[in-house]
Design a protein around this motif. Structure first.
Motif, PDB file in Angstrom:
ATOM      1  N   SER A   1       0.800  -1.228   0.000  1.00 49.62           N
ATOM      2  CA  SER A   1       0.000   0.000   0.000  1.00 49.62           C
ATOM      3  C   SER A   1       0.831   1.275   0.000  1.00 49.62           C
ATOM      4  CB  SER A   1      -0.937   0.005   1.215  1.00 49.62           C
ATOM      5  OG  SER A   1      -0.198  -0.026   2.426  1.00 49.62           O
ATOM      6  N   SER A   2       2.041   1.242   0.535  1.00 51.38           N
ATOM      7  CA  SER A   2       2.853   2.450   0.639  1.00 51.38           C
ATOM      8  C   SER A   2       3.806   2.655  -0.540  1.00 51.38           C
ATOM      9  CB  SER A   2       3.664   2.420   1.946  1.00 51.38           C
ATOM     10  OG  SER A   2       2.789   2.437   3.057  1.00 51.38           O
ATOM     11  N   ALA A   3       3.726   1.785  -1.542  1.00 52.56           N
ATOM     12  CA  ALA A   3       4.642   1.895  -2.685  1.00 52.56           C
ATOM     13  C   ALA A   3       4.362   3.168  -3.483  1.00 52.56           C
ATOM     14  CB  ALA A   3       4.508   0.677  -3.594  1.00 52.56           C
ATOM     15  N   ILE A   4       5.416   3.802  -3.982  1.00 48.38           N
ATOM     16  CA  ILE A   4       5.243   4.992  -4.805  1.00 48.38           C
ATOM     17  C   ILE A   4       4.790   4.579  -6.211  1.00 48.38           C
ATOM     18  CG2 ILE A   4       6.949   6.349  -3.534  1.00 48.38           C
ATOM     19  CD1 ILE A   4       8.937   5.859  -5.784  1.00 48.38           C
ATOM     20  N   PRO A   5       4.144   5.472  -6.947  1.00 45.29           N
ATOM     21  CA  PRO A   5       3.732   5.150  -8.324  1.00 45.29           C
ATOM     22  C   PRO A   5       4.929   4.801  -9.204  1.00 45.29           C
ATOM     23  CG  PRO A   5       2.652   7.153  -7.545  1.00 45.29           C
ATOM     24  CD  PRO A   5       3.700   6.809  -6.534  1.00 45.29           C
ATOM     25  N   THR A   6       4.717   3.883 -10.137  1.00 40.79           N
ATOM     26  CA  THR A   6       5.822   3.420 -10.972  1.00 40.79           C
ATOM     27  C   THR A   6       6.377   4.539 -11.857  1.00 40.79           C
ATOM     28  OG1 THR A   6       4.228   2.624 -12.611  1.00 40.79           O
ATOM     29  CG2 THR A   6       5.007   1.045 -10.986  1.00 40.79           C
ATOM     30  N   ARG A   7       5.525   5.433 -12.341  1.00 44.04           N
ATOM     31  CA  ARG A   7       6.002   6.531 -13.183  1.00 44.04           C
ATOM     32  C   ARG A   7       6.906   7.469 -12.394  1.00 44.04           C
ATOM     33  NH1 ARG A   7       2.145  10.238 -17.174  1.00 44.04           N
ATOM     34  NH2 ARG A   7       3.774  10.622 -18.759  1.00 44.04           N
ATOM     35  N   LEU A   8       6.532   7.736 -11.149  1.00 47.38           N
ATOM     36  CA  LEU A   8       7.360   8.559 -10.277  1.00 47.38           C
ATOM     37  C   LEU A   8       8.697   7.883 -10.017  1.00 47.38           C
ATOM     38  CD1 LEU A   8       7.819  10.907  -8.296  1.00 47.38           C
ATOM     39  CD2 LEU A   8       6.521   9.618  -6.594  1.00 47.38           C
ATOM     40  N   ALA A   9       8.668   6.573  -9.776  1.00 42.47           N
ATOM     41  CA  ALA A   9       9.911   5.833  -9.544  1.00 42.47           C
ATOM     42  C   ALA A   9      10.821   5.871 -10.765  1.00 42.47           C
ATOM     43  CB  ALA A   9       9.595   4.383  -9.174  1.00 42.47           C
ATOM     44  N   ARG A  10      10.251   5.719 -11.960  1.00 42.94           N
ATOM     45  CA  ARG A  10      11.059   5.772 -13.189  1.00 42.94           C
ATOM     46  C   ARG A  10      11.730   7.142 -13.330  1.00 42.94           C
ATOM     47  NH1 ARG A  10      10.811   3.380 -18.377  1.00 42.94           N
ATOM     48  NH2 ARG A  10      10.217   1.490 -17.233  1.00 42.94           N
ATOM     49  N   ALA A  11      10.963   8.201 -13.079  1.00 38.39           N
ATOM     50  CA  ALA A  11      11.531   9.547 -13.186  1.00 38.39           C
ATOM     51  C   ALA A  11      12.650   9.748 -12.177  1.00 38.39           C
ATOM     52  CB  ALA A  11      10.439  10.594 -12.991  1.00 38.39           C
ATOM     53  N   MET A  12      12.462   9.270 -10.957  1.00 40.86           N
ATOM     54  CA  MET A  12      13.505   9.407  -9.930  1.00 40.86           C
ATOM     55  C   MET A  12      14.805   8.749 -10.367  1.00 40.86           C
ATOM     56  SD  MET A  12      11.595   8.770  -6.311  1.00 40.86           S
ATOM     57  CE  MET A  12      13.184   8.728  -5.461  1.00 40.86           C
ATOM     58  N   VAL A  13      14.694   7.554 -10.915  1.00 45.26           N
ATOM     59  CA  VAL A  13      15.886   6.847 -11.388  1.00 45.26           C
ATOM     60  C   VAL A  13      16.586   7.671 -12.475  1.00 45.26           C
ATOM     61  CG1 VAL A  13      16.720   4.800 -12.584  1.00 45.26           C
ATOM     62  CG2 VAL A  13      15.024   4.569 -10.767  1.00 45.26           C
ATOM     63  N   ASN A  14      15.795   8.218 -13.392  1.00 49.20           N
ATOM     64  CA  ASN A  14      16.370   9.003 -14.487  1.00 49.20           C
ATOM     65  C   ASN A  14      17.029  10.293 -14.015  1.00 49.20           C
ATOM     66  OD1 ASN A  14      15.743   7.266 -16.627  1.00 49.20           O
ATOM     67  ND2 ASN A  14      13.684   8.098 -16.850  1.00 49.20           N
ATOM     68  N   LEU A  15      16.646  10.793 -12.846  1.00 50.20           N
ATOM     69  CA  LEU A  15      17.243  12.030 -12.335  1.00 50.20           C
ATOM     70  C   LEU A  15      18.710  11.862 -11.972  1.00 50.20           C
ATOM     71  CD1 LEU A  15      14.446  13.485  -9.992  1.00 50.20           C
ATOM     72  CD2 LEU A  15      15.021  14.186 -12.320  1.00 50.20           C
ATOM     73  N   VAL A  16      19.100  10.646 -11.548  1.00 54.35           N
ATOM     74  CA  VAL A  16      20.459  10.487 -11.015  1.00 54.35           C
ATOM     75  C   VAL A  16      21.245   9.324 -11.609  1.00 54.35           C
ATOM     76  CG1 VAL A  16      19.959  11.606  -8.808  1.00 54.35           C
ATOM     77  CG2 VAL A  16      19.543   9.145  -9.058  1.00 54.35           C
ATOM     78  N   ALA A  17      20.641   8.541 -12.497  1.00 58.01           N
ATOM     79  CA  ALA A  17      21.331   7.357 -13.016  1.00 58.01           C
ATOM     80  C   ALA A  17      21.059   7.183 -14.496  1.00 58.01           C
ATOM     81  CB  ALA A  17      20.896   6.101 -12.250  1.00 58.01           C
ATOM     82  N   ALA A  18      21.925   6.389 -15.130  1.00 57.98           N
ATOM     83  CA  ALA A  18      21.820   6.097 -16.561  1.00 57.98           C
ATOM     84  C   ALA A  18      22.122   4.625 -16.781  1.00 57.98           C
ATOM     85  CB  ALA A  18      22.795   6.974 -17.346  1.00 57.98           C
ATOM     86  N   PRO A  19      21.691   4.062 -17.927  1.00 64.83           N
ATOM     87  CA  PRO A  19      21.983   2.652 -18.201  1.00 64.83           C
ATOM     88  C   PRO A  19      23.461   2.339 -18.014  1.00 64.83           C
ATOM     89  CG  PRO A  19      20.439   3.490 -19.820  1.00 64.83           C
ATOM     90  CD  PRO A  19      20.857   4.670 -18.981  1.00 64.83           C
TER      91      PRO A  19
END
Length: 306
Positions: A150-168
């Motif tokens: 129930s406390s998980a963040i939305p997947t779209r928000l999680a994807r954006a967070m990853v893109n803010l600080v990391a790359a493939p």
């Protein structure tokens, strides 16, 4: 010149701008259009929808048709698409597609084109270009996890967070991984994902959810307050909210240790903690509020000062 189209949402405006800048080096305007000198692959973006290489920029349709007539543009198995900004713009999209397609030498393929030409029309400007990449929207599929929390963040928000600080190719750690939402988004875009949680049941749930999507990642049972390691970035969602009670001291102890794990950090909290983070010695690059109904999340983008 490259033109990028982004999602448009007033509530998520700051996050959209931040992800677009992290991926493309440009900030979108109020129409969701960003212009940059360099090409970026947006296929794994959360909010950046399209990357187009600009062929021409004009101020009217007659000027566009005139330029196409002189340009001698040719292509085989192509399609023409139109984006109107705003959508209520007085312009017949089908007629524009027909007129532009008629001036391109070669055979069209509307069902399965090898090349898509895009007309982006606004009230002041019309761009014509070739689409180079588009967001695959795979984050949307990841909301259907095998095990929900129930406390998980939305997947779209999680994807954006990853893109803010990391790359493939990078290696990230989520030291409060919960059900694995951040790990799934990282692993799905070619980032090595390591997660840990102090709760063995949640660690097992992360393993199960990664397997559900055919993804791999290392999951550990560990305390985020004292775990160690070396990573390219930390991406995590601290425990907060009515369904996930915690205390301020626990959060501060976790935050204090993140600097020992990676130089770049994206962390979500239930309040703006920038002053506390500055006192801990972090360089606070951005604090991005993401409102949703009665809850506002705060994404802190940090650098660990040496």
């Amino acid at each position: 010149m490259y033109l990028y189209l982004t999602a448009r949402s007033e509530l998520e405006k700051r996050l959209i701008e931040a992800e677009c800048f992290a991926i493309t080096g440009a900030i979108p305007d109020e129409r969701g259009i960003a212009l940059a000198e360099t090409e970026a692959d947006v296929s794994k973006a959360a909010y950046v929808k399209t990357c187009m290489e600009v062929i021409t920029r004009v101020s009217s349709l007659p000027e566009l048709y005139d330029q196409l007539g002189k340009m001698g543009l040719s292509s085989n198995e192509f399609r023409v698409s139109v984006v109107k900004i705003p959508r209520r713009l007085s312009l017949d999209s089908r007629q524009v597609m027909y007129q532009v397609g008629a001036k391109i030498a070669g055979k069209p393929n509307l069902a399965n084109p090898k090349i898509t030409f895009l007309v982006v029309a606004t009230e002041e400007t019309i761009w014509l270009g070739e689409i180079l990449s588009e967001s695959d929207g795979s984050w949307g599929e990841h909301s259907q996890k095998a095990y929900l929390y129930s406390s998980a963040i939305p997947t779209r928000l999680a994807r954006a967070m990853v893109n803010l600080v990391a790359a493939p190719g990078d290696k990230i750690i989520d030291p409060c991984c919960g059900s694995g939402t951040i790990l799934i988004e990282a692993a799905s875009i070619g980032i090595k994902a390591v997660g840990c949680d102090i709760n063995p049941k949640l660690a097992d749930i992360s393993v199960g959810n990664l397997k559900h999507f055919g993804l791999s990642g290392m999951i550990l049972i560990a305390d985020a307050r004292n775990m160690s390691g070396s990573f390219d970035a930390v991406v995590t969602d601290l425990p907060y909210g009515r369904n996930c009670p915690t205390d301020d001291q626990l959060c501060r102890e976790i935050l204090a240790n993140l600097r020992n794990l990676a130089p770049k950090i994206a962390v979500v909290t239930g309040e703006d903690m920038s002053q506390s983070l500055l006192q801990m010695g972090y360089d606070v690059e951005q604090v991005i509020p993401v409102p949703k109904t009665s809850l506002t999340r705060y994404i802190h983008v940090l650098h660990a000062c040496s």
